[in-house]
Motif scaffolding. Structure first.
Motif, PDB file in Angstrom:
ATOM      1  N   THR A   1       0.818  -1.214   0.000  1.00 26.94           N
ATOM      2  CA  THR A   1       0.000   0.000   0.000  1.00 26.94           C
ATOM      3  C   THR A   1       0.853   1.266   0.000  1.00 26.94           C
ATOM      4  O   THR A   1       0.488   2.269  -0.642  1.00 26.94           O
ATOM      5  CB  THR A   1      -0.943   0.010   1.213  1.00 26.94           C
ATOM      6  N   SER A   2       1.986   1.221   0.695  1.00 30.75           N
ATOM      7  CA  SER A   2       2.858   2.401   0.693  1.00 30.75           C
ATOM      8  C   SER A   2       3.438   2.645  -0.690  1.00 30.75           C
ATOM      9  O   SER A   2       3.598   3.798  -1.126  1.00 30.75           O
ATOM     10  CB  SER A   2       3.991   2.237   1.715  1.00 30.75           C
ATOM     11  N   ASP A   3       3.748   1.567  -1.414  1.00 33.10           N
ATOM     12  CA  ASP A   3       4.287   1.704  -2.768  1.00 33.10           C
ATOM     13  C   ASP A   3       3.209   2.158  -3.750  1.00 33.10           C
ATOM     14  O   ASP A   3       3.502   2.871  -4.719  1.00 33.10           O
ATOM     15  CB  ASP A   3       4.888   0.378  -3.238  1.00 33.10           C
ATOM     16  N   MET A   4       1.970   1.750  -3.527  1.00 31.91           N
ATOM     17  CA  MET A   4       0.879   2.172  -4.405  1.00 31.91           C
ATOM     18  C   MET A   4       0.710   3.683  -4.372  1.00 31.91           C
ATOM     19  O   MET A   4       0.419   4.320  -5.392  1.00 31.91           O
ATOM     20  CB  MET A   4      -0.424   1.470  -4.005  1.00 31.91           C
ATOM     21  N   GLU A   5       0.913   4.270  -3.210  1.00 33.71           N
ATOM     22  CA  GLU A   5       0.806   5.725  -3.091  1.00 33.71           C
ATOM     23  C   GLU A   5       1.940   6.424  -3.840  1.00 33.71           C
ATOM     24  O   GLU A   5       1.735   7.425  -4.517  1.00 33.71           O
ATOM     25  CB  GLU A   5       0.828   6.127  -1.616  1.00 33.71           C
ATOM     26  N   LYS A   6       3.156   5.871  -3.719  1.00 32.66           N
ATOM     27  CA  LYS A   6       4.319   6.490  -4.353  1.00 32.66           C
ATOM     28  C   LYS A   6       4.325   6.285  -5.862  1.00 32.66           C
ATOM     29  O   LYS A   6       4.867   7.107  -6.604  1.00 32.66           O
ATOM     30  CB  LYS A   6       5.606   5.904  -3.763  1.00 32.66           C
ATOM     31  N   GLN A   7       3.763   5.185  -6.325  1.00 29.27           N
ATOM     32  CA  GLN A   7       3.829   4.822  -7.739  1.00 29.27           C
ATOM     33  C   GLN A   7       2.429   4.732  -8.341  1.00 29.27           C
ATOM     34  O   GLN A   7       2.096   3.790  -9.054  1.00 29.27           O
ATOM     35  CB  GLN A   7       4.570   3.491  -7.894  1.00 29.27           C
ATOM     36  N   SER A   8       1.622   5.737  -8.072  1.00 31.35           N
ATOM     37  CA  SER A   8       0.220   5.707  -8.509  1.00 31.35           C
ATOM     38  C   SER A   8       0.087   5.662 -10.027  1.00 31.35           C
ATOM     39  O   SER A   8      -0.845   5.044 -10.557  1.00 31.35           O
ATOM     40  CB  SER A   8      -0.532   6.921  -7.952  1.00 31.35           C
ATOM     41  N   SER A   9       1.023   6.286 -10.747  1.00 28.36           N
ATOM     42  CA  SER A   9       0.932   6.268 -12.209  1.00 28.36           C
ATOM     43  C   SER A   9       1.097   4.852 -12.751  1.00 28.36           C
ATOM     44  O   SER A   9       0.411   4.454 -13.698  1.00 28.36           O
ATOM     45  CB  SER A   9       1.986   7.196 -12.819  1.00 28.36           C
ATOM     46  N   ASN A  10       1.985   4.071 -12.146  1.00 29.46           N
ATOM     47  CA  ASN A  10       2.164   2.691 -12.593  1.00 29.46           C
ATOM     48  C   ASN A  10       0.971   1.812 -12.234  1.00 29.46           C
ATOM     49  O   ASN A  10       0.635   0.877 -12.961  1.00 29.46           O
ATOM     50  CB  ASN A  10       3.440   2.101 -12.002  1.00 29.46           C
TER      51      ASN A  10
ATOM     52  N   SER B   1      18.774   1.649 -15.946  1.00 33.39           N
ATOM     53  CA  SER B   1      17.839   0.523 -15.988  1.00 33.39           C
ATOM     54  C   SER B   1      16.375   0.920 -16.144  1.00 33.39           C
ATOM     55  O   SER B   1      15.543   0.074 -16.459  1.00 33.39           O
ATOM     56  CB  SER B   1      17.991  -0.328 -14.727  1.00 33.39           C
ATOM     57  N   GLY B   2      16.050   2.199 -15.932  1.00 40.46           N
ATOM     58  CA  GLY B   2      14.654   2.600 -16.065  1.00 40.46           C
ATOM     59  C   GLY B   2      14.517   4.103 -16.203  1.00 40.46           C
ATOM     60  O   GLY B   2      15.422   4.863 -15.842  1.00 40.46           O
ATOM     61  N   ARG B   3      13.394   4.524 -16.744  1.00 42.16           N
ATOM     62  CA  ARG B   3      13.154   5.957 -16.888  1.00 42.16           C
ATOM     63  C   ARG B   3      12.472   6.495 -15.625  1.00 42.16           C
ATOM     64  O   ARG B   3      11.825   5.753 -14.881  1.00 42.16           O
ATOM     65  CB  ARG B   3      12.324   6.244 -18.129  1.00 42.16           C
ATOM     66  N   GLY B   4      12.598   7.802 -15.413  1.00 42.87           N
ATOM     67  CA  GLY B   4      12.218   8.366 -14.129  1.00 42.87           C
ATOM     68  C   GLY B   4      11.022   9.266 -14.093  1.00 42.87           C
ATOM     69  O   GLY B   4      10.802   9.957 -13.085  1.00 42.87           O
ATOM     70  N   ASP B   5      10.198   9.280 -15.139  1.00 39.86           N
ATOM     71  CA  ASP B   5       9.000  10.114 -15.061  1.00 39.86           C
ATOM     72  C   ASP B   5       8.083   9.666 -13.929  1.00 39.86           C
ATOM     73  O   ASP B   5       7.392  10.479 -13.306  1.00 39.86           O
ATOM     74  CB  ASP B   5       8.243  10.120 -16.391  1.00 39.86           C
ATOM     75  N   LYS B   6       8.108   8.364 -13.607  1.00 39.33           N
ATOM     76  CA  LYS B   6       7.300   7.836 -12.503  1.00 39.33           C
ATOM     77  C   LYS B   6       7.717   8.416 -11.158  1.00 39.33           C
ATOM     78  O   LYS B   6       6.946   8.382 -10.194  1.00 39.33           O
ATOM     79  CB  LYS B   6       7.436   6.304 -12.453  1.00 39.33           C
ATOM     80  N   ASP B   7       8.958   8.944 -11.075  1.00 38.50           N
ATOM     81  CA  ASP B   7       9.520   9.405  -9.810  1.00 38.50           C
ATOM     82  C   ASP B   7       9.505  10.921  -9.643  1.00 38.50           C
ATOM     83  O   ASP B   7       9.979  11.435  -8.626  1.00 38.50           O
ATOM     84  CB  ASP B   7      10.968   8.919  -9.677  1.00 38.50           C
ATOM     85  N   ALA B   8       8.991  11.647 -10.620  1.00 42.81           N
ATOM     86  CA  ALA B   8       9.066  13.106 -10.577  1.00 42.81           C
ATOM     87  C   ALA B   8       8.379  13.669  -9.336  1.00 42.81           C
ATOM     88  O   ALA B   8       8.913  14.572  -8.663  1.00 42.81           O
ATOM     89  CB  ALA B   8       8.456  13.695 -11.848  1.00 42.81           C
ATOM     90  N   ALA B   9       7.200  13.163  -9.003  1.00 43.98           N
ATOM     91  CA  ALA B   9       6.472  13.675  -7.831  1.00 43.98           C
ATOM     92  C   ALA B   9       7.229  13.349  -6.544  1.00 43.98           C
ATOM     93  O   ALA B   9       7.277  14.164  -5.615  1.00 43.98           O
ATOM     94  CB  ALA B   9       5.062  13.081  -7.788  1.00 43.98           C
ATOM     95  N   THR B  10       7.841  12.163  -6.493  1.00 45.65           N
ATOM     96  CA  THR B  10       8.613  11.782  -5.305  1.00 45.65           C
ATOM     97  C   THR B  10       9.791  12.726  -5.104  1.00 45.65           C
ATOM     98  O   THR B  10      10.075  13.161  -3.981  1.00 45.65           O
ATOM     99  CB  THR B  10       9.133  10.335  -5.454  1.00 45.65           C
TER     100      THR B  10
END
Length: 397
Positions: A142-151, A379-388
């Motif tokens: 659940t904590s990861d779902m909040e951080k990675q809501s776009s995924n 290894s991965g792109r970071g648009d998912k992490d911009a809000a973090t």
């Protein structure tokens, strides 16, 4: 590096599972061995890599980043990026996901179950299942779902059922395994991490090793030789072994993994398993683990949630003990700075996970002879992490 006993790397690896799972794992191992030897499967996989995943990925000279690390005399290493962030779904994860989904389909499975932290592997799994018409269920902390809501939204868009589990990636993994054990005849457990009972780690390593094989060929084309240094982040180890494995026998190539130091190695809030862990058994295999004096698992922490796992690859554990690979760590703050640095200098937005490897360039580059060829696995792109990253900056100001 082949294991003398399949699935064993020195004392690490193995199958520490209930007897009810042994037959299932043996069947999976047989299917995996068949896939490695079957020309038709390999041809189909090569087509999928090219037409669906988007391979091969570029080996890109990071000219401005290289200049950034030159000393006052204009000397420094040459830095290259292996652009796994350009794969379909934005990370290296689809290399393994599409291959294992093809195996699940051949085994006659109706559904796939998986777990995720950052969501990158499970977006890849969701996409592969959609392509091959398999039902897919993903468990996510659940904590990861909040951080990675776009995924989470992407997985749902791809037709996957996403189930929240109280906690983070380790808790989601445990729940996914329980779901699989309850439905062995119809459900395939698709792991994206190089952990778990044999043959799971060997499968992921094998399908990710395309990264290193391409890297060797591309380095030869670009400068007529091998890289001097390979650099990758380490959570459980899939992207690191993906690029390392091809070069394990090349003793003149340094293999450097960078773990998540979180708030600092002495803070108790990190995911640096190889730096601070002890040997133990978790999720069916022996490796280094974050555990207390009573052998209970200590919850990991990293701003790159894909690195939040208390264990690590058995093979990486072996490479640590033998000294073939070196392991260091980067804090949350260092990873965020590296994320911003690559974005502003090269116009490439890396994942926070990959940013841990990029952060280590700050310490590594001043120690290297001028002209050293360094390849970082992006290894991965970071648009998912911009809000973090934005929230981290606001909180730390």
């Amino acid at each position: 590096m082949p294991a003398i006993t399949p699935g064993k790397f020195g004392k690490f690896g193995g199958k520490f599972v209930p007897e009810t799972l042994i037959a299932c794992l043996k069947e999976l191992e047989a299917e995996f061995n068949w896939a490695l030897q079957d020309p038709e499967f390999q041809d189909e996989l090569e087509i999928a890599f090219g037409d669906y995943v988007g391979r091969e990925t570029p080996l890109c000279f990071a000219e401005r980043l290289t200049n950034h690390y030159k000393n006052k005399d204009g000397q420094g290493p040459e830095i290259f990026l292996k652009r796994e962030d350009l794969n379909h779904c934005g990370a290296h994860k689809l290399n393994n996901a599409i291959a294992q989904t093809m195996i699940a389909k051949r085994m006659g499975m109706k559904s796939v179950v998986a777990a995720t932290g950052a969501g990158q592997h499970r977006v890849a799994t969701a996409a592969a299942c959609a392509k091959l018409s398999l039902e897919c269920t993903v468990f996510m902390g659940t904590s990861d779902m909040e951080k990675q809501s776009s995924n989470v939204l992407l997985m749902k868009l791809l037709g996957t059922e996403v189930k929240g589990v109280e906690g983070n990636f380790k808790d989601a993994s445990s729940q996914a395994i329980r779901e699989w054990v309850g439905n062995l005849q119809t459900t395939y457990y698709l792991t994206g991490t190089i952990v778990g009972p044999h043959p799971c780690p060997s499968m992921v390593r094998e399908f990710q090793s395309v990264i290193g094989k391409e890297t060797r060929r591309q380095a030869m084309e670009k400068w007529g030789g091998k890289p001097d240094v390979l650099l990758a982040c380490v959570g459980s180890g899939s992207n690191a072994l993906g690029i390392f494995h091809e070069f394990i026998g090349d003793e003149d190539v340094r293999l450097i993994g960078v773990e998540a130091a979180g708030f600092g190695l002495d803070s108790g809030k990190h995911a640096a398993t190889l730096a601070r862990g002890e040997v133990g058994v978790y999720h069916g295999a022996m490796s280094y683990l974050l555990q207390d004096e009573e052998g209970q698992i200590i919850g990991p922490h990293s701003i790159g949630v894909g690195l939040e796992y208390p264990g690590v690859s058995p093979e990486l554990s072996f490479l640590k003990d033998t000294g073939r690979a070196e392991f260091y760590s980067a804090t949350d703050e260092e990873a965020v700075e590296a994320y911003k640095r690559l974005s502003r200098i090269e116009g490439i937005i890396p994942s926070l996970e990959a940013s841990h490897a990029l952060a280590f360039l700050e310490k590594l580059c001043p120690t290297l002879p001028s002209g050293t060829k360094v390849i970082v696995n992006c290894s991965g792109r970071g648009d998912k992490d911009a809000a973090t990253v934005l929230n981290y900056q606001q909180y730390s100001m």
